[in-house]
Design an enzyme around this catalytic site. Structure first.
Site, PDB file in Angstrom:
ATOM      1  N   THR A 163       0.834  -1.210   0.000  1.00  0.00           N
ATOM      2  CA  THR A 163       0.000   0.000   0.000  1.00  0.00           C
ATOM      3  C   THR A 163       0.864   1.254   0.000  1.00  0.00           C
ATOM      4  O   THR A 163       0.619   2.193  -0.774  1.00  0.00           O
ATOM      5  CB  THR A 163      -0.947  -0.011   1.216  1.00  0.00           C
ATOM      6  N   GLN A 210       0.449  -9.177  -6.302  1.00  0.00           N
ATOM      7  CA  GLN A 210      -0.067 -10.542  -6.403  1.00  0.00           C
ATOM      8  C   GLN A 210       0.745 -11.408  -7.362  1.00  0.00           C
ATOM      9  O   GLN A 210       0.671 -12.640  -7.293  1.00  0.00           O
ATOM     10  CB  GLN A 210      -1.534 -10.530  -6.842  1.00  0.00           C
ATOM     11  N   THR A 230      14.307   4.949   9.964  1.00  0.00           N
ATOM     12  CA  THR A 230      15.201   3.802  10.135  1.00  0.00           C
ATOM     13  C   THR A 230      14.555   2.542   9.574  1.00  0.00           C
ATOM     14  O   THR A 230      13.407   2.230   9.876  1.00  0.00           O
ATOM     15  CB  THR A 230      15.524   3.599  11.623  1.00  0.00           C
ATOM     16  N   CYS A 271      -8.854  -6.134   2.119  1.00  0.00           N
ATOM     17  CA  CYS A 271      -8.556  -4.786   2.624  1.00  0.00           C
ATOM     18  C   CYS A 271      -9.811  -3.955   2.827  1.00  0.00           C
ATOM     19  O   CYS A 271      -9.879  -2.800   2.439  1.00  0.00           O
ATOM     20  CB  CYS A 271      -7.595  -4.081   1.675  1.00  0.00           C
TER      21      CYS A 271
END
Length: 388
Positions: free
Chosen positions: A73, A179, A238, A325
């Site tokens: 995403t 995918q 980081t 989702c």
């Protein structure tokens, strides 16, 4: 004795591979910050760079052009930023996305809604190239986003042909390959894509890490997260060393298994579909085009997908109604709506997605469960679930 559960929702997420688990466990003991120049920091940096090289190799890219993110995403959102300069050297401030994209692409990243257009698809689930040609004609250079393989139907898009049209018009192409990674072979250069998004947890890596791969270090989006020089200034913060190490190990394992795993999976998928087709009125979506070897999107008019998913779950079989989702909500498939199906089918779709651990017995259980559920569910008698 309770039967072992069967997991057939691999497109939502995959089990953690042994190689990824071991790489992450080892990385947890590495104390250094990968931006530090001392020995501890260099050791952490080595783990990140090893994973970067593995991801680059898997997609035919260069390590320096791999940008680690928190997942697919974020990788998609990073790619979809206005102002990036295309091959025409004009700033690109218009976005075209196919109407069957993942929600993270349909949201348009940093583009405002008035600058986003949706590319239609055919009944087969493939993008309409003639419509794209018309949309690109005469306008300013455009960023186009078309996924390599659809997360619901598994349909594989003609990305190389899309790329030709986009580049002829002076635009750039982003490809969501989340995918596709680990299921089919592809190469960012042969696809002629400018940006490519991938995710670790779809291939046996940990959740919470992914990457955006650039075809060239001369073209790239603006950073979404600023405030540090990490990832060559493309993504501050980081790096999550254990997750990235797990990603690298998972992608190496997926590449090594390659075609052997997926050939076996495709055989099982085809046998599953034979069993599903025994139901009168059943439809396997995008069955006449090239699809991922592990994916079946199946429906019967009048079937309530939510009820069927719960029924399968009670039978010990995990399936889904499409994309994972949507906060646990079962909604009509926007993919099938874009393909021209009515609500009787968009609300009925059940997705089966298989993986490298799927067995013959799993497919047999799924078919048996469907036979038990189908006659009752297709009578629309939801109270039948109380008896399972």
């Amino acid at each position: 004795m309770m039967q072992e559960r069967i997991y057939l929702d691999w497109n939502a997420t995959t089990p953690l591979r042994r190689e990824a688990r071991e790489a992450m466990a080892a990385a947890w003991d590495v104390v250094g910050n990968p931006s530090s120049i001392h020995a501890e920091g260099r050791r952490a940096r080595g783990l990140v760079e090893d994973a970067r090289a593995a991801v680059a190799t898997a997609v035919g890219g260069e390590p320096r052009n791999v940008v680690f993110t928190s997942g697919g995403t974020e990788a998609n959102a990073l790619a979809l930023t206005p102002g990036v300069h295309g091959k025409s050297h004009q700033a690109i401030d218009r976005l075209v996305v196919s109407s069957i994209e993942h929600a993270s692409v349909l949201a348009g990243g940093q583009f405002t809604p008035d600058l986003i257009a949706r590319l239609p698809v055919h009944r087969s689930g493939l993008v309409d190239l003639d419509a794209l040609r018309t949309m690109l004609a005469g306008g300013p250079p455009t960023l186009v986003s078309v996924m390599l393989a659809n997360n619901e139907t598994g349909a594989i898009q003609p990305v190389a042909e899309v790329a030709d049209l986009v580049h002829e018009a002076g635009g750039l192409l982003h490809v969501d390959a989340v995918q596709a990674l680990g299921k089919i072979s592809f190469d960012i250069i042969k696809l002629n894509a400018d940006f490519l998004s991938v995710s670790a947890h779809k291939i046996g890596g940990p959740k919470g890490t992914g990457a955006l791969i650039l075809a060239s270090n001369q073209i790239g989006p603006s950073a979404l997260i600023r405030g540090g020089g990490q990832e060559r200034g493309r993504r501050a913060g980081t790096e999550n060393v254990p997750a990235i190490a797990g990603f690298g190990a998972a992608v190496k394992a997926a590449v090594a298994a390659g075609n052997d795993d997926m050939a076996s999976v495709e055989t099982l998928r085809n046998r599953l579909e034979e069993g599903l087709r025994q139901t009168r009125g059943s439809v396997i979506f995008s069955q006449d085009v090239l699809r991922l070897p592990n994916t079946t999107l199946f429906g019967v008019a009048g079937l309530k997908a939510e009820t069927a998913v719960v029924g399968f779950d009670l039978e010990g079989v995990a399936v889904s109604s499409g994309s994972a989702c949507s906060s646990g909500k079962v909604q009509p498939s926007h993919v099938l709506e874009a393909m021209g199906y009515g609500s009787d089918m968009t609300k009925s779709a059940i997705r089966f997605s298989l993986g490298w651990e799927t067995k013959d017995a799993d497919v047999d259980r799924a078919i048996k469960a469907w036979r038990k559920l189908s006659s009752a569910l297709l009578r629309r008698d939801e109270t039948v679930l109380e008896r399972f």
